[in-house]
Design a protein around this motif. Structure first.
Motif: not given
Length: 216
Positions: A1-4, A8-10, A169-173, A179-183
């Protein structure tokens, strides 16, 4: 399952959150992961379930270059094969006893997990450095609505905070979570880092409000 947002990467964790000789739980759209770093520094990603009795491997411990289950101590090498069964010390474990592994890449201070084995390289952060991670009880659409902009092709959402541009940097769960990574810029000052962290927390609260109200 890919993230929008990240394909292909989470981006499951920050490198700084996984010191050598530790294991942590991680989440992906396709299920939970036991993410661990061997004593020599190699990162591996296992399905978070011991083949023996189903105990979560993220509750286990790292012994040298292997991950051991906390229940009965079965140990697995980085390739996923069982290398030790404490109840049978003289036994060479059969090759059929193994845990499912996931493709993992580490770069720019981020640890990435691939949705499948055909994935190419994960996105790059172009000089940005990860500051901290947050989990939002909101989907990507709610986060974009809170920020007032769409995510870039690499999964980065940027928004203005006073004179500073905050990037995440945001990715779907699963279950409408993200999931949010603050940069931050690599040369960001301590006050700028604090401001970025607080702004990201405020945006998360706004996105969760939007999610609850069904606005996005």
């Amino acid at each position: 399952m890919k993230s929008r947002t990240t394909g292909s990467w989470t981006p499951v964790a920050l490198s700084a959150d996984l010191p050598a000789g530790t294991v942590i739980p991680a989440r992906t759209p396709t299920g939970p992961i036991a993410l661990w770093r061997s004593r020599s520094g190699g990162v591996s990603a296992f399905a978070d379930r011991c083949p023996h009795r189903g105990m979560r491997l993220s509750h286990g411990f790292v012994r040298g270059e292997a991950l051991s289950c906390i229940y009965h101590g079965w140990s697995y090498a980085q390739a996923g094969n069982c290398v030790r069964i404490p109840a049978h010390p003289g036994l060479t474990p059969p090759e059929a006893i193994r845990v499912a592994t996931r493709q993992v890449e580490e770069g720019d201070g981020i640890i990435w997990i691939a949705a499948d084995q055909s994935a190419t390289r994960p996105p790059r952060l172009d000089g940005l450095a990860p500051l901290r991670s947050l989990t939002a009880c909101a989907g990507i659409a709610a986060i974009e609505a809170a920020a007032g902009t769409d995510a870039s092709p690499g999964g980065i959402v940027g928004f203005a905070n006073n004179s500073q541009t905050i990037r995440m940097l945001v990715a779907s769960l699963e279950d409408e979570q993200a999931l949010i990574h603050v940069l931050v810029e690599g040369d960001a000052s301590p006050p700028e880092r604090i401001a970025a962290s607080r702004a990201a927390e405020a945006l998360r609260r706004m996105a969760e409000h939007i999610q609850r109200k069904g606005i996005a």
